[in-house]
Enzyme design. Structure first.
Site, mmCIF file in Angstrom:
data_model
loop_
_atom_site.group_PDB
_atom_site.id
_atom_site.type_symbol
_atom_site.label_atom_id
_atom_site.label_comp_id
_atom_site.label_asym_id
_atom_site.label_seq_id
_atom_site.Cartn_x
_atom_site.Cartn_y
_atom_site.Cartn_z
ATOM 1 C CG ASP A 52 52.820 80.169 50.315
ATOM 2 O OD1 ASP A 52 52.289 80.180 49.194
ATOM 3 O OD2 ASP A 52 54.011 80.476 50.506
ATOM 4 C CG ASP A 54 56.313 77.781 45.702
ATOM 5 O OD1 ASP A 54 56.604 76.627 45.381
ATOM 6 O OD2 ASP A 54 55.589 78.532 45.003
ATOM 7 C CG ASP A 372 57.623 81.343 52.620
ATOM 8 O OD1 ASP A 372 58.634 81.891 52.135
ATOM 9 O OD2 ASP A 372 56.573 81.169 51.961
#
Length: 555
Positions: A52, A54, A372
């Protein structure tokens, strides 16, 4: 605590050697640089590693980014939702909120829940609920709460911290009379409006435009990413980026992270670090629903169809022997960069079927995905597809620092707990005997019945034990409170709720094969490392286990 949050990226050094250096032995590695294993994973069996972007590859600076997100959301509430301009004066404390909390939308409460769904801590606005109110509302309620949508919202991503804080501020304003707030608003309405304002910020790009104008102000630079991605590809694994952000923003952030380029100096050279890039994924739907796949033309950002002019799925999907056959994505051979150092092709949308085809993987277990977001990145990809998963938890670094600073607390708390249990056992035995004597049902039992002197002796012993129990309880509660406040003055440890693992920690154990504080920690391990989980133990096994054999001390 003095730890920076999120921490800046780690760098290789004499103290933190790369995995290829002789000194890089895991027992000697600082805990903050380690990758922790919940489920054994042999990286040699992994054919593709994805990331991922961000808060995974890109670590945002909360003192600037979260403040920006809060302020832009407030502006949308004022301009689009009819809230008063006085909201523009609200101050945001980016240190206040904590990941893993649960929002009770109907009651305007913020909850800290353990793995058994027991609410250990509850705040209404910024005021703590009294214990009696907390128990009556949640733990002793006639109907058990699930703490899931739609009545509750989970703060399971760092992006949610600013909106959660703003919701609490609005709850305070509503309780104070709601001066200037739109009429008739309830707590759930406030939350819905905050979420709507956040979504509007994402749709009109008001937050991302600010970040794009000055990435260094909002994002930690990370010179370690290049070596990490390079080592994975050199080991023969295919490396992909799968992000919900669209191409324009992805291009800005990855230029800054990987190449250090901003403004007019940006180029597409960062694409040479990847085999496939998929933007606008729409996770978690990406793992379950089919969407049209488009190819992005990087110089212009234009989208091209991938179906060659025919319908996206030429026959009904239900008629296909395999859903994967409906993919319009190019094959792994066609999508591969045409030459060493060539740039990856970029796509938007699609589904995991398309990604698997482009990666050339036959099973989800051949993919490791690093993210995250426990729900959007990890839970759905693991449950639905069988992907192996690694969760990035920036808070872990400060948690480890706090545990090192308060290293003796847990041992002392366990000792006090055992002493309290022993005193409770003796007291309860005496109370039972006294009750039997008072009821005249235990005549002749241990000489208590009919013996007033013995009864008085028992009462004196009970009084003494009650005093000792109260003393131990006071010591225990005082130490637990100090330990709790060392990590965060309100919410304590992210991964603990009292003695129990927090609900967030429980989800990490269930759905993250690996977890660590930073993506760059991969550079301290071989790309083909075989990660081994600890043996599971139950309480009765801990009671009988011999003393632990510790690894030899580091030189």
């Amino acid at each position: 605590m003095s730890a920076v949050f999120p921490p800046p990226p780690p760098l290789a050094s004499e103290a933190n050697p790369l995995w290829t250096d002789d000194a890089a032995e895991e027992p000697c590695m600082p805990p903050s640089r380690r990758i922790f294993c919940n489920r054994s994973l042999n990286m040699a069996a992994v054919r593709a590693v994805g990331f991922d972007m961000d808060y995974t590859l890109a670590q945002y600076k909360p003192e600037t980014f979260e403040v920006l997100a809060h302020d832009e959301t407030v502006k949308k509430l004022v301009s689009a939702f009819g809230y008063p301009k006085s909201l523009l004066d609200l101050e945001f404390d980016w240190r206040y909120m904590s990941r893993g909390l649960v929002i009770d939308k109907q009651r305007g409460n913020m909850l800290k829940v353990d793995r058994h769904k027991y609410v250990k801590l509850a705040y209404h606005g910024f005021s703590e609920l009294p214990r009696a109110a907390r128990l009556a509302t949640y733990n002793d309620a006639p109907q058990r709460h699930g703490y899931d949508e739609p009545a509750y919202a989970l703060i399971d991503t760092l992006f949610s911290l600013a909106e959660a804080h703003l919701f609490m501020q609005l709850v305070e304003l509503l309780d104070a009379g709601g001066s200037g707030l739109p009429l008739g608003k309830q707590y759930a309405d406030l939350y819905r409006d905050v979420r709507g304002a956040v979504d509007l910020c994402h749709r009109d790009g008001s937050i991302k435009r600010e970040v794009a104008a000055d990435p260094a102000r909002y994002i930690h630079a990370d010179p370690s990413l290049g070596p990490v991605l390079g080592a994975l590809r050199a080991s023969g694994k295919r490396v992909f980026l799968a992000t919900n952000s669209l191409w324009d923003y992805t291009h800005v952030v990855m230029n800054y992270l990987v190449e250090g380029r901003v403004g007019a100096a940006r180029s597409t050279s960062w694409l040479s670090r990847f085999d496939v890039v998929v933007t606008g994924c729409g996770k978690p739907r990406f793992f379950a629903e089919r969407k049209d796949l488009f190819e992005v033309h990087p110089p212009s950002g234009m989208l091209w169809n991938t179906e060659g002019g025919s319908p996206m799925v030429p026959i009904g999907e239900d008629d296909l022997p395999s859903a994967a056959l409906g993919s319009t994505a190019p094959s792994a051979r066609d999508v591969a960069p045409p030459r060493p150092g060539g740039e990856a092709r970029v796509f938007q949308g699609g589904s995991f079927h398309d990604l698997h085809k482009m990666l050339g993987v036959a099973a989800g277990s051949e993919v490791l995905y690093v993210g995250d977001h426990i729900y959007g990145d990890v839970l759905r990809s693991k449950k639905a597809l069988g992907w192996r998963t690694m969760l990035v938890i920036p808070e872990l670094e400060s948690e480890l620092q706090g545990l090192a600073e308060r290293g003796g607390d847990m041992a002392e708390l366990r000792r006090l707990r055992r002493m309290r249990d022993a005193v409770d056992d003796r007291l309860q035995r005496l109370q039972w005997r006294a009750a039997r004597h008072a009821g005249g049902t235990a005549e002749g039992h241990d000489g208590v019945a009919g013996d007033q002197a013995a009864a008085a002796e028992v009462q004196a012993a009970m009084d003494k034990l009650q005093q000792e129990r109260d003393r131990l309880r006071g010591l225990h509660q005082s130490l637990l409170q100090r330990h709790h406040e060392h990590f965060h003055p309100v919410w304590g440890q992210v991964l603990k709720t009292g003695y129990q693992n927090s609900r967030y920690a429980h989800q990490i154990e269930r759905f993250a094969c690996l977890y660590t504080s930073h993506v760059a920690n991969l550079m301290f391990y071989s790309p083909d490392k075989s990660y081994k989980a600890r043996p599971d133990t139950m309480c009765h096994e801990d009671e009988l286990a011999p003393a632990s054999e510790l690894p030899p001390p580091c030189p």
